[in-house]
Design a protein around this motif. Structure first.
Motif, PDB file in Angstrom:
ATOM      1  N   GLU A 172       0.991  -1.051   0.303  1.00 41.99           N
ATOM      2  CA  GLU A 172      -0.335  -0.139   0.006  1.00 41.99           C
ATOM      3  C   GLU A 172       0.316   1.110   0.327  1.00 41.99           C
ATOM      4  N   GLY A 173       2.395   0.850   0.821  1.00 36.26           N
ATOM      5  CA  GLY A 173       2.571   2.532   0.815  1.00 36.26           C
ATOM      6  C   GLY A 173       3.572   2.891  -0.168  1.00 36.26           C
ATOM      7  N   GLN A 174       3.942   1.615  -1.467  1.00 31.19           N
ATOM      8  CA  GLN A 174       4.072   1.361  -2.834  1.00 31.19           C
ATOM      9  C   GLN A 174       3.234   2.295  -3.755  1.00 31.19           C
ATOM     10  N   LYS A 175       2.393   1.668  -3.744  1.00 26.76           N
ATOM     11  CA  LYS A 175       1.082   2.117  -4.302  1.00 26.76           C
ATOM     12  C   LYS A 175       1.079   3.950  -3.556  1.00 26.76           C
ATOM     13  N   ALA A 176       1.053   4.199  -2.818  1.00 28.87           N
ATOM     14  CA  ALA A 176       0.800   5.714  -2.551  1.00 28.87           C
ATOM     15  C   ALA A 176       1.210   6.810  -2.720  1.00 28.87           C
ATOM     16  N   VAL A 177       2.913   5.916  -3.187  1.00 25.24           N
ATOM     17  CA  VAL A 177       3.996   6.663  -3.565  1.00 25.24           C
ATOM     18  C   VAL A 177       3.990   6.669  -5.345  1.00 25.24           C
ATOM     19  N   GLU A 178       3.442   5.546  -6.547  1.00 26.34           N
ATOM     20  CA  GLU A 178       3.789   5.565  -7.119  1.00 26.34           C
ATOM     21  C   GLU A 178       2.391   5.957  -7.807  1.00 26.34           C
ATOM     22  N   CYS A 179       1.388   6.260  -7.067  1.00 27.24           N
ATOM     23  CA  CYS A 179       0.329   7.306  -7.664  1.00 27.24           C
ATOM     24  C   CYS A 179       0.150   8.489  -7.147  1.00 27.24           C
ATOM     25  N   GLY A 180       1.452   9.551  -6.398  1.00 22.96           N
ATOM     26  CA  GLY A 180       1.111  10.602  -6.288  1.00 22.96           C
ATOM     27  C   GLY A 180       0.621  10.932  -5.273  1.00 22.96           C
ATOM     28  N   TYR A 181      -0.266   9.821  -4.397  1.00 22.35           N
ATOM     29  CA  TYR A 181      -0.581  10.076  -3.524  1.00 22.35           C
ATOM     30  C   TYR A 181      -0.079  10.750  -2.041  1.00 22.35           C
ATOM     31  N   TRP A 182       1.009   9.989  -2.113  1.00 20.06           N
ATOM     32  CA  TRP A 182       2.505  10.136  -0.891  1.00 20.06           C
ATOM     33  C   TRP A 182       3.995  11.087  -1.576  1.00 20.06           C
ATOM     34  N   GLN A 183       4.481  11.549  -1.161  1.00 23.14           N
ATOM     35  CA  GLN A 183       5.920  11.925  -1.740  1.00 23.14           C
ATOM     36  C   GLN A 183       7.195  11.886  -1.326  1.00 23.14           C
ATOM     37  N   LEU A 184       8.198  11.113  -1.600  1.00 20.95           N
ATOM     38  CA  LEU A 184       9.365  11.351  -0.828  1.00 20.95           C
ATOM     39  C   LEU A 184      10.368  12.716  -1.208  1.00 20.95           C
ATOM     40  N   TRP A 185      11.133  12.797  -0.236  1.00 19.31           N
ATOM     41  CA  TRP A 185      11.620  13.865  -0.560  1.00 19.31           C
ATOM     42  C   TRP A 185      12.067  14.183   0.909  1.00 19.31           C
ATOM     43  N   ARG A 186      13.583  14.872   0.856  1.00 18.35           N
ATOM     44  CA  ARG A 186      14.252  14.967   1.404  1.00 18.35           C
ATOM     45  C   ARG A 186      15.111  16.086   1.918  1.00 18.35           C
ATOM     46  N   TYR A 187      15.305  17.594   3.521  1.00 21.45           N
ATOM     47  CA  TYR A 187      15.605  18.017   2.944  1.00 21.45           C
ATOM     48  C   TYR A 187      16.873  18.825   3.676  1.00 21.45           C
ATOM     49  N   ASN A 188      17.643  18.931   3.236  1.00 23.22           N
ATOM     50  CA  ASN A 188      19.178  18.804   3.983  1.00 23.22           C
ATOM     51  C   ASN A 188      19.268  20.240   4.239  1.00 23.22           C
ATOM     52  N   LYS A 209       9.687   9.499  -7.909  1.00 21.93           N
ATOM     53  CA  LYS A 209       9.413   9.555  -9.611  1.00 21.93           C
ATOM     54  C   LYS A 209       7.703  10.748  -9.614  1.00 21.93           C
ATOM     55  N   GLU A 210       8.127  10.606 -11.317  1.00 27.14           N
ATOM     56  CA  GLU A 210       7.050  11.801 -11.606  1.00 27.14           C
ATOM     57  C   GLU A 210       5.505  10.468 -11.267  1.00 27.14           C
ATOM     58  N   PRO A 211       4.911  10.970 -10.867  1.00 29.82           N
ATOM     59  CA  PRO A 211       3.974   9.443 -10.459  1.00 29.82           C
ATOM     60  C   PRO A 211       3.298   9.540 -11.475  1.00 29.82           C
ATOM     61  N   GLN A 212       2.349   7.959 -11.497  1.00 31.63           N
ATOM     62  CA  GLN A 212       1.281   7.680 -12.338  1.00 31.63           C
ATOM     63  C   GLN A 212       0.090   8.403 -12.249  1.00 31.63           C
ATOM     64  N   TRP A 213       0.156   9.371 -12.462  1.00 39.75           N
ATOM     65  CA  TRP A 213      -1.676   9.670 -11.965  1.00 39.75           C
ATOM     66  C   TRP A 213      -2.987   9.225 -12.401  1.00 39.75           C
ATOM     67  N   ASP A 214      -2.381   8.304 -13.668  1.00 39.92           N
ATOM     68  CA  ASP A 214      -3.918   7.168 -13.672  1.00 39.92           C
ATOM     69  C   ASP A 214      -4.111   6.378 -12.903  1.00 39.92           C
ATOM     70  N   LYS A 215      -2.741   6.035 -12.106  1.00 42.63           N
ATOM     71  CA  LYS A 215      -3.226   5.287 -10.456  1.00 42.63           C
ATOM     72  C   LYS A 215      -3.628   5.919  -9.990  1.00 42.63           C
ATOM     73  N   PHE A 216      -4.247   7.092  -9.318  1.00 43.17           N
ATOM     74  CA  PHE A 216      -4.819   8.295  -7.881  1.00 43.17           C
ATOM     75  C   PHE A 216      -6.635   7.512  -7.663  1.00 43.17           C
TER      76      PHE A 216
END
Length: 216
Positions: A131-147, A163-170
């Motif tokens: 589910e966590g993987q799907k959330a990122v793939e479709c753009g529901y959740w984003q991965l980032w770091r601020y250092n 990566k650029e989300p697969q919005w069609d899966k949202f």
């Protein structure tokens, strides 16, 4: 090594004043927020972390306003390490964020996407990593770091790891959780509007992150 671990109800809402006080102090402490997007331990009430369209107590007909961006708010101090992670989507990025937070000499905040029983996963709680993987793939959740250390080296401190989300899966992602499908059954018209708004909000947030990361 010091770690403070809490949920989103505490970090986004009732304990935000204390959390902000610790971040602003500049103390070398690490904070991990387990983000379930709802008050999980007190019955599933809506929190400031609850996204548009999600059903929760006090938001029976779907949340109407967008989710608070706790991570981005923390970056405005300029001396707080911040990261958003999802171990199911990217274990390497998760480990890298935790290592960087541990190594950073100052306050660090990591926000982890955390599927919860209150989400009502149709695939079952045994599939939280997927589910966590799907959330990122479709753009529901984003991965980032601020250092902040990167800025001292002349580099952009904001790094977008998604990566650029697969919005069609949202929309299909939303339909895989009861907290969203229950709205479709009870309030179908409102559900269509709120689900569309949820996708637009996700795109708006991702666009903001791309701009901060300097990604064309």
């Amino acid at each position: 090594s010091q770690w403070i671990i809490g949920g989103d109800g505490w970090a986004y809402d009732i304990g935000y004043g204390g959390l902000d006080h610790v971040l602003a102090s500049g103390a070398n402490v690490n904070i991990l927020v387990v983000d379930t997007e709802v008050y999980s331990n007190t019955g599933g009430q809506s929190s400031k972390s609850t996204p548009v369209g999600a059903v929760a107590k006090f938001a029976a007909s779907g949340k109407r306003v967008r989710k608070k961006d706790l991570g981005l708010m923390a970056t405005t101090y300029g001396y707080v390490y911040v990261a958003q992670i999802s171990i199911g989507a990217n274990q390497a990025q998760t480990l890298k964020a935790i290592r960087e937070a541990e190594a950073y000499n100052g306050p660090s905040l990591i926000i982890a996407y955390s599927p919860c029983i209150a989400h009502g996963l149709t695939a079952g709680m045994g599939k939280t990593q997927a589910e966590g993987q799907k959330a990122v793939e479709c753009g529901y959740w984003q991965l980032w770091r601020y250092n902040p250390e990167l800025e001292t080296e002349g580099q952009n401190p904001f790094q977008l790891d998604s990566k650029e989300p697969q919005w069609d899966k949202f929309q299909d992602f939303l339909k895989g959780e009861v907290r969203y499908t229950s709205l479709m059954k009870q309030f179908p018209k409102e559900a269509a509007e709120l689900f569309a708004a949820a996708e637009e909000n996700a795109k708006w947030r991702y666009s903001t992150y791309k701009r901060l990361a300097g990604v064309e």
